[in-house]
Design an enzyme around this catalytic site. Structure first.
Site, PDB file in Angstrom:
ATOM      1  N   TYR A 252       5.496 -19.781   8.276  1.00  0.00           N
ATOM      2  CA  TYR A 252       6.453 -18.974   7.503  1.00  0.00           C
ATOM      3  C   TYR A 252       6.245 -19.216   6.006  1.00  0.00           C
ATOM      4  CZ  TYR A 252      11.042 -17.123   6.035  1.00  0.00           C
ATOM      5  OH  TYR A 252      12.063 -16.422   5.445  1.00  0.00           O
TER       6      TYR A 252
ATOM      7  N   GLY B 257       0.830  -1.214   0.000  1.00  0.00           N
ATOM      8  CA  GLY B 257       0.000   0.000   0.000  1.00  0.00           C
ATOM      9  C   GLY B 257       0.859   1.256   0.000  1.00  0.00           C
TER      10      GLY B 257
END
Ligand code: UDP
Length: 315
Positions: A151, A108
């Site tokens: 992960y 973003g």
């Protein structure tokens, strides 16, 4: 980018092993660097040499929360994440959150600033690979609900999100799949095999070989890795690129090399192999060679000696 000013790079995870080396390289290239880190696994010791540097700013912040920065940004390097197996086993939810929410916020930021974006992904996206060596086209063999899944799947999701921002929002994105890397500024007790074996050897303690030591890894010196990452960010490619050293060895051979290079008298003892520990790992770096003109330069013995020197004063 305006030509009258220095390029501005944001490095999330900037106080980590890779983030701090990347910062040093960017400053050397004439960038201004804004490093962001919540210090969950990063360390102020990795960046204290930068205190007072006029082109460097450190912000203590967890990037799973909105990242607000005023001013222009040209490059976003998203490196924030626990990265050693014991770290992500200890912090499973922050690992998932930084891969998902943290990547969303970093993307973003890149979109809002019209900056280039680079995701630090991992060879763990290939899981326990059924294709060897690993090419970028291989989709992997990951156990989503195993202990490493937090992960592996976070990074796989981060790759999907990165490609979606590229395709839907036109963000200029890059994805590096980082293979095992070593060098100064790794944490002595982060559990990874390089600091573990060097620390044990320097202390004259037994070397803890997990399993029978026949599993393989391929170790890249940090300076080479950072060069590949810098070249990738400056390239035109959007597809994932493996960066790592194809020199493969068994973990038993690695233990023997550490004993030889430290001159230690440590015995090798066996411990249980962790769940889902990949049996082999070696990057196919044809893409990095052809697209980036990159290949590792630092010889294994040279790199390991530099790393041993770093740990000598810290054990
Ligand atoms: N390993 C080991 N002894 C240790 C730490 C790790 O034998 O004290 C092994 C581990 O099981 C794995 C390899 O070394 O096969 C590399 O482990 P590391 O944690 O460095 O990273 P990974 O490549 O598994 O992500």
């Amino acid at each position: 980018m305006a030509s009258h000013r220095k390029p501005v790079s944001v490095v999330t995870g900037g106080a980590g092993f890779l983030g701090s080396h990347l910062t040093d390289r960017l400053l050397a290239e004439g960038h201004r660097v804004i490093a962001i880190d919540n210090l969950l696994t990063g360390s102020v010791a990795n960046i204290e040499h930068l205190a007072g540097h006029s082109d460097y700013r450190f912000i203590r912040h967890d990037v799973t929360n909105y990242i607000f920065l005023s001013g222009e940004v040209d490059f976003v390097f998203h490196f924030a994440s626990p990265a050693s197996p014991i770290d992500y086993l200890e912090h499973p939810i922050p690992t998932l959150k930084v891969g998902a929410l943290g990547t969303h916020n970093a993307l973003g930021l890149a979109k809002a600033k019209k900056a280039r974006f680079l995701l630090a992904s991992t060879s763990e996206v290939y899981g326990d690979p059924l294709v060897h060596p690993q090419k970028e086209e291989y989709w992997g063999n990951v156990n989503p609900i195993g202990p490493r899944g937090v992960y592996d799947e976070a990074k796989r999701y981060a790759e999907a999100l990165t490609m979606a921002y590229h395709r839907s929002h036109g963000v200029d994105t890059k994805i590096v799949r980082i293979f095992n890397t070593y060098g100064p500024r790794m944490r002595l007790h982060d559990g990874r095999v390089v600091p573990a074996f060097i620390g044990q050897a320097l202390n004259g303690e037994p070397i803890t070989l997990f399993g029978d030591g026949s599993q393989t890894r391929s170790f890249c010196f940090v300076k080479d890795l950072i060069d590949g990452i810098y070249r990738l960010m400056m390239s035109a490619t959007h597809e994932p690129v493996n960066i790592g050293n194809p020199r493969e060895m068994t973990i038993r051979q690695f233990a023997e090399e550490i004993i030889r290079l430290t001159g230690a008298r440590s015995p090798i003892i066996q411990k249980p192999l962790p769940v889902d520990d990949p049996k082999v790992r070696q990057p196919d770096i044809s893409k990095a060679r052809s697209l980036l003109g990159w290949e590792p330069k630092v010889d294994f013995e040279d790199g390991i000696r530099q790393t041993i020197e770093y740990f000598r004063s810290r054990v």
